[in-house]
Structure formats: structure tokens, C-alpha cells
Scaffold this motif. Structure first.
Motif, PDB file in Angstrom:
ATOM      1  N   LYS A   1       0.820  -1.214   0.000  1.00  0.00           N
ATOM      2  CA  LYS A   1       0.000   0.000   0.000  1.00  0.00           C
ATOM      3  C   LYS A   1       0.855   1.265   0.000  1.00  0.00           C
ATOM      4  N   LYS A   2       1.966   1.215   0.729  1.00  0.00           N
ATOM      5  CA  LYS A   2       2.820   2.405   0.811  1.00  0.00           C
ATOM      6  C   LYS A   2       4.213   2.001   1.267  1.00  0.00           C
ATOM      7  N   LEU A   3       5.208   2.639   0.690  1.00  0.00           N
ATOM      8  CA  LEU A   3       6.611   2.408   1.055  1.00  0.00           C
ATOM      9  C   LEU A   3       7.271   3.741   1.351  1.00  0.00           C
ATOM     10  N   LEU A   4       8.098   3.759   2.362  1.00  0.00           N
ATOM     11  CA  LEU A   4       8.909   4.946   2.667  1.00  0.00           C
ATOM     12  C   LEU A   4      10.372   4.578   2.499  1.00  0.00           C
ATOM     13  N   PHE A   5      11.044   5.301   1.608  1.00  0.00           N
ATOM     14  CA  PHE A   5      12.459   5.084   1.316  1.00  0.00           C
ATOM     15  C   PHE A   5      13.303   6.124   2.049  1.00  0.00           C
ATOM     16  N   LEU A   6      14.298   5.647   2.795  1.00  0.00           N
ATOM     17  CA  LEU A   6      15.219   6.524   3.518  1.00  0.00           C
ATOM     18  C   LEU A   6      16.417   6.836   2.649  1.00  0.00           C
ATOM     19  N   GLY A   7      16.538   8.076   2.225  1.00  0.00           N
ATOM     20  CA  GLY A   7      17.694   8.508   1.459  1.00  0.00           C
ATOM     21  C   GLY A   7      18.712   9.176   2.361  1.00  0.00           C
ATOM     22  N   SER A   8      19.335  10.246   1.862  1.00  0.00           N
ATOM     23  CA  SER A   8      20.372  10.944   2.621  1.00  0.00           C
ATOM     24  C   SER A   8      20.580  12.326   2.024  1.00  0.00           C
ATOM     25  N   SER A   9      20.958  13.264   2.865  1.00  0.00           N
ATOM     26  CA  SER A   9      21.222  14.624   2.379  1.00  0.00           C
ATOM     27  C   SER A   9      22.471  14.694   1.510  1.00  0.00           C
ATOM     28  N   CYS A  10      23.286  13.630   1.490  1.00  0.00           N
ATOM     29  CA  CYS A  10      24.495  13.636   0.658  1.00  0.00           C
ATOM     30  C   CYS A  10      24.165  13.545  -0.828  1.00  0.00           C
TER      31      CYS A  10
ATOM     32  N   LEU B   1      28.632  16.135  -7.221  1.00  0.00           N
ATOM     33  CA  LEU B   1      28.538  15.604  -5.863  1.00  0.00           C
ATOM     34  C   LEU B   1      29.868  15.731  -5.131  1.00  0.00           C
ATOM     35  N   GLU B   2      29.832  15.594  -3.806  1.00  0.00           N
ATOM     36  CA  GLU B   2      31.048  15.529  -3.011  1.00  0.00           C
ATOM     37  C   GLU B   2      31.781  14.228  -3.384  1.00  0.00           C
ATOM     38  N   PRO B   3      33.031  14.295  -3.863  1.00  0.00           N
ATOM     39  CA  PRO B   3      33.732  13.103  -4.351  1.00  0.00           C
ATOM     40  C   PRO B   3      33.875  11.981  -3.329  1.00  0.00           C
ATOM     41  N   THR B   4      34.069  12.317  -2.052  1.00  0.00           N
ATOM     42  CA  THR B   4      34.341  11.269  -1.064  1.00  0.00           C
ATOM     43  C   THR B   4      33.139  10.362  -0.812  1.00  0.00           C
ATOM     44  N   ASN B   5      31.915  10.837  -1.032  1.00  0.00           N
ATOM     45  CA  ASN B   5      30.768   9.950  -0.835  1.00  0.00           C
ATOM     46  C   ASN B   5      29.898   9.818  -2.085  1.00  0.00           C
ATOM     47  N   GLU B   6      30.496  10.062  -3.237  1.00  0.00           N
ATOM     48  CA  GLU B   6      29.746  10.011  -4.487  1.00  0.00           C
ATOM     49  C   GLU B   6      29.062   8.665  -4.739  1.00  0.00           C
ATOM     50  N   PRO B   7      29.728   7.512  -4.545  1.00  0.00           N
ATOM     51  CA  PRO B   7      29.051   6.233  -4.812  1.00  0.00           C
ATOM     52  C   PRO B   7      27.787   6.045  -3.964  1.00  0.00           C
ATOM     53  N   TYR B   8      27.874   6.372  -2.678  1.00  0.00           N
ATOM     54  CA  TYR B   8      26.710   6.243  -1.801  1.00  0.00           C
ATOM     55  C   TYR B   8      25.605   7.186  -2.250  1.00  0.00           C
ATOM     56  N   ALA B   9      25.977   8.419  -2.590  1.00  0.00           N
ATOM     57  CA  ALA B   9      24.997   9.410  -3.029  1.00  0.00           C
ATOM     58  C   ALA B   9      24.308   8.968  -4.312  1.00  0.00           C
ATOM     59  N   ILE B  10      25.060   8.431  -5.251  1.00  0.00           N
ATOM     60  CA  ILE B  10      24.474   7.973  -6.513  1.00  0.00           C
ATOM     61  C   ILE B  10      23.466   6.853  -6.260  1.00  0.00           C
ATOM     62  N   ALA B  11      23.806   5.943  -5.358  1.00  0.00           N
ATOM     63  CA  ALA B  11      22.874   4.861  -5.024  1.00  0.00           C
ATOM     64  C   ALA B  11      21.579   5.426  -4.448  1.00  0.00           C
ATOM     65  N   LYS B  12      21.698   6.397  -3.543  1.00  0.00           N
ATOM     66  CA  LYS B  12      20.506   6.973  -2.919  1.00  0.00           C
ATOM     67  C   LYS B  12      19.673   7.779  -3.927  1.00  0.00           C
ATOM     68  N   ILE B  13      20.337   8.461  -4.836  1.00  0.00           N
ATOM     69  CA  ILE B  13      19.606   9.177  -5.892  1.00  0.00           C
ATOM     70  C   ILE B  13      18.828   8.175  -6.746  1.00  0.00           C
ATOM     71  N   ALA B  14      19.463   7.050  -7.051  1.00  0.00           N
ATOM     72  CA  ALA B  14      18.800   6.019  -7.839  1.00  0.00           C
ATOM     73  C   ALA B  14      17.568   5.488  -7.109  1.00  0.00           C
ATOM     74  N   GLY B  15      17.666   5.302  -5.795  1.00  0.00           N
ATOM     75  CA  GLY B  15      16.527   4.824  -5.019  1.00  0.00           C
ATOM     76  C   GLY B  15      15.382   5.815  -5.019  1.00  0.00           C
ATOM     77  N   LEU B  16      15.715   7.073  -4.836  1.00  0.00           N
ATOM     78  CA  LEU B  16      14.708   8.145  -4.875  1.00  0.00           C
ATOM     79  C   LEU B  16      14.008   8.167  -6.231  1.00  0.00           C
ATOM     80  N   LYS B  17      14.799   8.109  -7.300  1.00  0.00           N
ATOM     81  CA  LYS B  17      14.241   8.160  -8.648  1.00  0.00           C
ATOM     82  C   LYS B  17      13.452   6.888  -8.984  1.00  0.00           C
ATOM     83  N   LEU B  18      13.857   5.776  -8.396  1.00  0.00           N
ATOM     84  CA  LEU B  18      13.116   4.536  -8.604  1.00  0.00           C
ATOM     85  C   LEU B  18      11.717   4.657  -7.995  1.00  0.00           C
ATOM     86  N   CYS B  19      11.643   5.184  -6.777  1.00  0.00           N
ATOM     87  CA  CYS B  19      10.338   5.403  -6.146  1.00  0.00           C
ATOM     88  C   CYS B  19       9.484   6.357  -6.984  1.00  0.00           C
TER      89      CYS B  19
END
Length: 326
Positions: A101-110, A130-148
Motif C-alpha cells: 500500500k505504501k513504502l517509505l524510502f530513507l535517502g540521505s542529504s548527501c 557531488l562531493e567526491p568522497t561519498n559520491e558512490p553512496y549518493a548515486i545509489a541513494k539518488i537512484a533509489g529516490l528516482k526509482l520510487c
């Protein structure tokens, strides 16, 4: 959500997941389901498929993720990208197939650009590097947000996303290799304080005194102390997530924070005072500082009626007492 709704909390043993469990139980929800990572590997598509077919949850909180501080993010770049993509892809897709019925995805401010205007508004996403030191994590979270967002638009799902600021609280990670800045500083100052107390209990002529004094008289902190960060107690985040699951049904992702920041230097001084450490602080300027400033604009969630409740100093005092002074 109804009190008898079947609710799956992915990542229930983590800091965010455990806070969500506390909040839901406190509100009278008892039909909660979860699995440890040993019981269910969320990176395994077939295992996640079987789990959703068997359990058929009504609601999902997706708090499972591989997380860490600057050092961990920059060292294990492939792991952060691969594991987070696999976890969220599997859970979000099976939530669609299982008609959750509903899903909540936890992203990140990065997810926001390194040099984004401050405070950061939701619409600044994908407007800069993006900030280079956490770019891989940020890209994953952006993908999750966009997937939702995409499942909502294509299939009419009700998948919402929240982007919390830096979190702290019960269940935080204090590992010196992988922790974020606030728990890392709490541990450093606490251990230096204990070392200083040990010096006072050893005879001045003991060979151990010099070694312990060296460790206790200066606490080393990465960078130069000027970057500014915002911190939110995880129980405030759990309150926000519960509130949004009850009242929010829009594709637009929402920032969750306090709207207030402070410098790492001021944070270090605050933690020094709270722990009672009486030595000095030295700054290792050879280490990365990360993004110069990161504070969220929380006007959207405020307009819905949510406000953070726990002040930073009060929250740090509670965490310090729970973790190191029991």
C-alpha cells in the motif's frame, strides 16, 4: 496505517530501523515483521522475492543500507554503490509486485551537490557535482529516490522518499574506521578522558605514564574544523517518518532535519564539554573536510505540521549517557 497493518521494517537492527520499531511499538502497532541480514540477504533477488510472497506486507519502511563516514565511503566505494543499489532495487521492486500500500524510502542529504546553495532545497538535486568522497553512496541513494518516483508515475504506486540530514542517537556506529563525525568524536573524547583519569591513578615514575599522557592530552580531529554540519536525533527522524506515512502521499521527496548547523570545531568543543575532557584538540589538515557546508531547508515538511523536538546538546548528552556512562 491501521494498528493491525502488517508492516515490514527493512534494516530494523540499524540506528534508523530500531528507532522506527520503537516508534511504531510506542504507537500501538504490533504486527511488525523483520529479518536480520543473516536471515534475509536483501542483495539476493530470489530471497527477497520469496520473502515478499510469503509475508505480503501492507507497508514497508526501507531503512536498510550500507552506511559509513568519510573514510569508509571513500575506501569502499564499489561496496557502497553495489550493495545499496541491490538492496533498494530488490525491496522497491518487490513492493510494487506485492502491491504494498505504501513504502517509505530513507535517502540521505548527501544526494545534493557539493556546492549547493544553502540551506539546501529539494529542487537542488542534480544541479551540480557531488562531493567526491561519498559520491558512490549518493548515486545509489539518488537512484533509489528516482526509482520510487518512477514507480509512482508509471504504475501509480505510493512510494515516498525522505532525505534526512546527519543522524545520531541510540544504536549509532562508533567504529573508528567507519563511523560518522559525531559518534567518532564522542568516542575519541571519552577515551581520551578515561586515559587522562588513568594517568592520575599511576605513579609518576611508571613507564606507562608517558604513553598514556600522549594519548590523553590531545584529541586529533580530521580537517580544519570549518565545515558546517546539521545533526538530527534519530528519534526525531522516526517521528517524521511515522508522521509522513500517515499524512503524506506525494512523489516529491522531502528533506528532514533541524534547519540549523554548526561548525565541526564548535561540535568538537561541545562534545569536549559534555564528556568532561580537559585536554586539547589538534586538527589533521591532511585529511579531507568533505562538503564545506550542508544544512537542509525543511520548509516543506514544516508546512505539513512536523517539527524536530530534540535540541542538539540535549541529544548528545542523552547519547553519551546511554553509550558510555551506564
Amino acid at each position: 496505517m491501521e494498528k493491525d497493518s502488517k508492516i515490514y521494517i527493512a534494516g530494523h537492527t540499524g540506528m534508523v530501523g530500531s528507532a522506527l520499531v520503537r516508534k511504531l511499538k510506542g504507537e500501538g502497532f504490533s504486527n511488525l515483521i523483520f529479518r536480520t541480514s543473516k536471515e534475509l540477504d536483501l542483495k539476493d533477488q530470489s530471497a527477497v522475492t520469496a520473502f515478499f510472497k510469503k509475508e505480503k506486507p501492507d507497508y514497508v519502511f526501507l531503512a536498510a543500507a550500507k552506511v559509513g563516514g568519510i573514510k569508509a565511503n571513500d575506501t569502499y566505494r564499489a561496496d557502497f554503490l553495489y550493495e545499496n543499489l541491490m538492496i533498494q532495487n530488490n525491496v522497491i521492486h518487490q513492493s510494487y509486485l506485492g502491491q504494498v500500500k505504501k513504502l517509505l524510502f530513507l535517502g540521505s542529504s548527501c544526494i545534493y551537490p557539493k556546492m549547493a546553495p544553502q540551506p539546501i532545497k529539494e529542487e537542488y538535486l542534480l544541479t551540480g557535482e557531488l562531493e567526491p568522497t561519498n559520491e558512490p553512496y549518493a548515486i545509489a541513494k539518488i537512484a533509489g529516490l528516482k526509482l520510487c518516483e518512477s514507480y509512482n508515475r508509471q504504475y501509480g504506486c505510493n512510494f515516498i522518499s525522505v532525505m534526512p540530514t546527519n543522524l545520531y542517537g541510540p544504536g549509532d556506529n562508533y567504529d573508528p574506521e567507519t563511523s560518522h563525525v559525531l559518534p567518532a568524536l564522542l568516542r575519541k573524547f571519552h577515551e581520551a578522558k578515561k586515559a587522562m583519569e588513568t594517568v592520575g591513578q599511576i605513579a609518576p615514575t611508571s613507564p606507562a605514564v608517558k604513553s598514556i599522557k600522549t594519548r590523553s592530552e590531545l584529541v586529533e580531529v580530521w580537517g580544519n574544523g570549518t565545515p558546517r554540519r546539521e545533526f538530527l536525533h534519530v528519534d526525531d527522524l522516526a517521528e517524521a517518518c511515522f508522521f509522513l506515512m500517515q499524512h503524506y502521499n506525494d512523489t516529491q521527496w522531502l528533506n528532514v532535519g533541524t534547519g540549523k548547523d554548526l561548525s565541526i570545531k564548535d561540535l568538537a568543543e561541545k562534545i569536549k564539554k559534555i564528556t568532561g575532557y580537559r585536554g586539547g584538540i589538534t586538527w589533521d589538515r591532511s585529511k579531507p573536510d568533505g562538503t564545506p557546508r550542508k544544512v537542509l531547508d525543511i520548509s516543506r515538511i514544516r508546512a505539513l505540521g512536523w517539527e524536530p523536538k530534540i535540541k542538539l546538546e540535549d541529544g548528545i548528552k542523552m547519547v553519551y549517557k546511554q553509550k558510555f556512562r551506564n
